[in-house]
Write a protein that holds these residues in place. Structure first.
Motif, mmCIF file in Angstrom:
data_model
loop_
_atom_site.group_PDB
_atom_site.id
_atom_site.type_symbol
_atom_site.label_atom_id
_atom_site.label_comp_id
_atom_site.label_asym_id
_atom_site.label_seq_id
_atom_site.Cartn_x
_atom_site.Cartn_y
_atom_site.Cartn_z
ATOM 1 N N LEU A 37 0.833 -1.368 0.030
ATOM 2 C CA LEU A 37 0.013 -0.107 -0.099
ATOM 3 C C LEU A 37 0.683 1.251 0.081
ATOM 4 O O LEU A 37 0.242 2.547 -0.058
ATOM 5 C CB LEU A 37 -1.025 0.173 1.244
ATOM 6 C CG LEU A 37 -2.134 -0.984 1.025
ATOM 7 C CD1 LEU A 37 -2.633 -1.088 2.573
ATOM 8 C CD2 LEU A 37 -3.049 -0.902 -0.026
ATOM 9 N N ARG A 40 0.549 3.723 -2.800
ATOM 10 C CA ARG A 40 -0.948 4.208 -2.943
ATOM 11 C C ARG A 40 -0.680 5.703 -1.982
ATOM 12 O O ARG A 40 -1.441 6.544 -2.490
ATOM 13 C CB ARG A 40 -1.971 3.394 -2.206
ATOM 14 C CG ARG A 40 -3.226 3.914 -2.618
ATOM 15 C CD ARG A 40 -4.496 2.989 -2.048
ATOM 16 N NE ARG A 40 -4.371 1.521 -2.603
ATOM 17 C CZ ARG A 40 -5.202 0.797 -2.135
ATOM 18 N NH1 ARG A 40 -6.264 0.787 -1.851
ATOM 19 N NH2 ARG A 40 -5.242 -0.483 -2.792
ATOM 20 N N THR A 100 0.427 0.458 7.913
ATOM 21 C CA THR A 100 -0.279 -0.550 7.001
ATOM 22 C C THR A 100 -0.351 -2.103 7.663
ATOM 23 O O THR A 100 -0.851 -2.941 7.175
ATOM 24 C CB THR A 100 0.073 -0.681 5.614
ATOM 25 O OG1 THR A 100 1.292 -1.201 5.439
ATOM 26 C CG2 THR A 100 -0.179 0.893 5.146
ATOM 27 N N HIS A 103 -3.154 -4.211 7.632
ATOM 28 C CA HIS A 103 -3.572 -4.730 6.402
ATOM 29 C C HIS A 103 -2.481 -5.802 5.751
ATOM 30 O O HIS A 103 -2.607 -6.458 4.803
ATOM 31 C CB HIS A 103 -3.582 -3.788 5.107
ATOM 32 C CG HIS A 103 -4.682 -2.690 5.504
ATOM 33 N ND1 HIS A 103 -4.512 -1.774 6.499
ATOM 34 C CD2 HIS A 103 -5.910 -2.560 5.058
ATOM 35 C CE1 HIS A 103 -5.718 -0.858 6.582
ATOM 36 N NE2 HIS A 103 -6.624 -1.487 5.831
ATOM 37 N N ARG A 104 -1.119 -5.744 6.352
ATOM 38 C CA ARG A 104 -0.265 -6.605 5.699
ATOM 39 C C ARG A 104 0.126 -7.834 6.504
ATOM 40 O O ARG A 104 0.934 -8.639 5.917
ATOM 41 C CB ARG A 104 1.033 -5.626 4.938
ATOM 42 C CG ARG A 104 1.645 -4.974 6.019
ATOM 43 C CD ARG A 104 2.933 -3.950 5.510
ATOM 44 N NE ARG A 104 3.523 -3.317 6.629
ATOM 45 C CZ ARG A 104 4.526 -4.041 7.161
ATOM 46 N NH1 ARG A 104 4.903 -5.099 7.104
ATOM 47 N NH2 ARG A 104 5.189 -3.361 8.104
ATOM 48 N N LEU A 129 -6.500 4.931 1.379
ATOM 49 C CA LEU A 129 -6.789 3.316 1.297
ATOM 50 C C LEU A 129 -8.129 2.838 0.726
ATOM 51 O O LEU A 129 -8.050 1.770 0.279
ATOM 52 C CB LEU A 129 -6.821 2.946 3.003
ATOM 53 C CG LEU A 129 -5.447 2.829 3.980
ATOM 54 C CD1 LEU A 129 -5.946 2.602 5.198
ATOM 55 C CD2 LEU A 129 -4.528 1.797 3.321
ATOM 56 N N ASP A 131 -11.196 1.167 -0.099
ATOM 57 C CA ASP A 131 -11.823 0.045 0.300
ATOM 58 C C ASP A 131 -10.917 -1.250 0.503
ATOM 59 O O ASP A 131 -11.225 -2.200 0.804
ATOM 60 C CB ASP A 131 -13.056 -0.366 -0.584
ATOM 61 C CG ASP A 131 -12.573 -0.652 -1.819
ATOM 62 O OD1 ASP A 131 -11.148 -0.626 -2.092
ATOM 63 O OD2 ASP A 131 -13.214 -1.239 -2.960
ATOM 64 N N GLU A 132 -9.675 -0.664 0.896
ATOM 65 C CA GLU A 132 -8.851 -1.897 1.203
ATOM 66 C C GLU A 132 -9.025 -2.423 2.399
ATOM 67 O O GLU A 132 -9.243 -1.937 3.456
ATOM 68 C CB GLU A 132 -7.288 -1.212 1.236
ATOM 69 C CG GLU A 132 -6.212 -2.237 1.429
ATOM 70 C CD GLU A 132 -6.080 -3.130 0.174
ATOM 71 O OE1 GLU A 132 -5.242 -4.354 0.409
ATOM 72 O OE2 GLU A 132 -6.249 -2.665 -0.946
#
Length: 287
Positions: A37, A40, A100, A103-104, A129, A131-132
């Protein structure tokens, strides 16, 4: 992604340079982690915001920091894996920035992760982010760590009777000694037995090195001068004693050992073999 809120100048904007470092590390074939991410965030920031860190003295700053942000990230990634293995299912990231990990990292079932930071940082982050989906239950809380934040944490579901894995990364140098001690006091009051804590401990004297002073003097409008104007922590007490005074048993790993363990050069800004360099302490602790 053209309409993301801007990061405010000052401490908030330093989150971007960490994001840039994580993006660069993720592109390496020998990467210490992969942050899918990070790019991004750079896209959301745009060329103009990145340019503050990318040109002139910013390039010298990046060279001096070397692999530091990558090594720091991996160190705390490993900490969270160990804390999860020890049974922590509650995680709090203080001054989360563009972190992140929700998420990771592969979190065990039932993990609940709380991220606290300034409203502008979180607004930028959430916009980028989109809709991650995170890999755990994630709660995002706007808060100033110098003020009361524990009430809103409890309102969002934090349980002080459960072991918690805390992270204090990239923030202590920007707090006065009084504010840093208040932060640790609040953390400790909320930490059940079996809780874990990871800290990047940096004071003004540790990073206001000969090299930093020379760089700031050479370019008063440059990156180093901006950062040094934000350094506030003047604590002189040994960090292990400071943590022990709040009920934590800590273990410190030197940056030299950490770099050697991962096959990376010691970051020039903190290399004790070079004259006039700074220092930084990375610690984990249990309660």
């Amino acid at each position: 992604m053209t309409n993301a809120p801007e990061l405010q100048a000052g401490v908030s904007s330093t989150a971007l340079v960490v994001g840039m470092a994580r993006a660069a590390e993720s592109r390496r074939p020998d990467r210490l982690f992969e942050d899918h991410l990070a790019d991004r965030f750079l896209e959301a920031a745009g060329v103009e915001q990145q340019a503050v860190w990318n040109k002139g003295q910013g390039e010298l700053f990046a060279e001096a920091m070397g692999d530091y942000f990558a090594l720091r990230t991996r160190y705390f990634d490993d900490y969270f894996r160990q804390a999860a293995a020890a049974g922590c299912r509650q995680v709090v990231l203080l001054a989360a920035g563009l972190d992140t990990r929700a998420h990771r990292l592969d979190w065990p079932d039932g993990t609940r992760l709380f991220e606290l930071d300034q409203p502008d940082v979180l607004a930028f982050k959430e916009s980028a982010l989109g809709d991650e989906a995170p890999r755990c239950r994630r709660e995002v809380i706007a808060a100033d760590l110098r003020e009361e934040w524990t009430t809103v944490l409890a309102e969002r579901g934090f349980r002080p009777d459960q072991p918690t894995a805390w992270l204090v990364e990239g923030v202590l140098v920007y707090l006065t000694e009084h504010d840093a001690d208040g932060l640790l006091s609040r953390i400790s009051a909320l930490s059940a037995p079996g809780s874990h804590l990871a800290v990047e401990h940096v004071t003004r004297s540790m990073v206001n090195s000969d090299q930093a002073q020379q760089a700031a003097a050479a370019s008063p409008e440059g990156v180093v001068n901006l950062l040094s104007s934000l350094w506030k922590n003047e604590m002189t007490r040994p960090v292990g004693d400071w943590l022990a005074g709040h009920g934590w048993s800590s273990t410190q790993e030197s940056l030299t050992d950490l770099a050697q363990r991962h096959g990376r050069p010691v970051p020039p800004a903190f290399d004790p073999a070079l004259p006039g360099t700074g220092r930084v302490s990375l610690l984990t602790a249990v309660r």
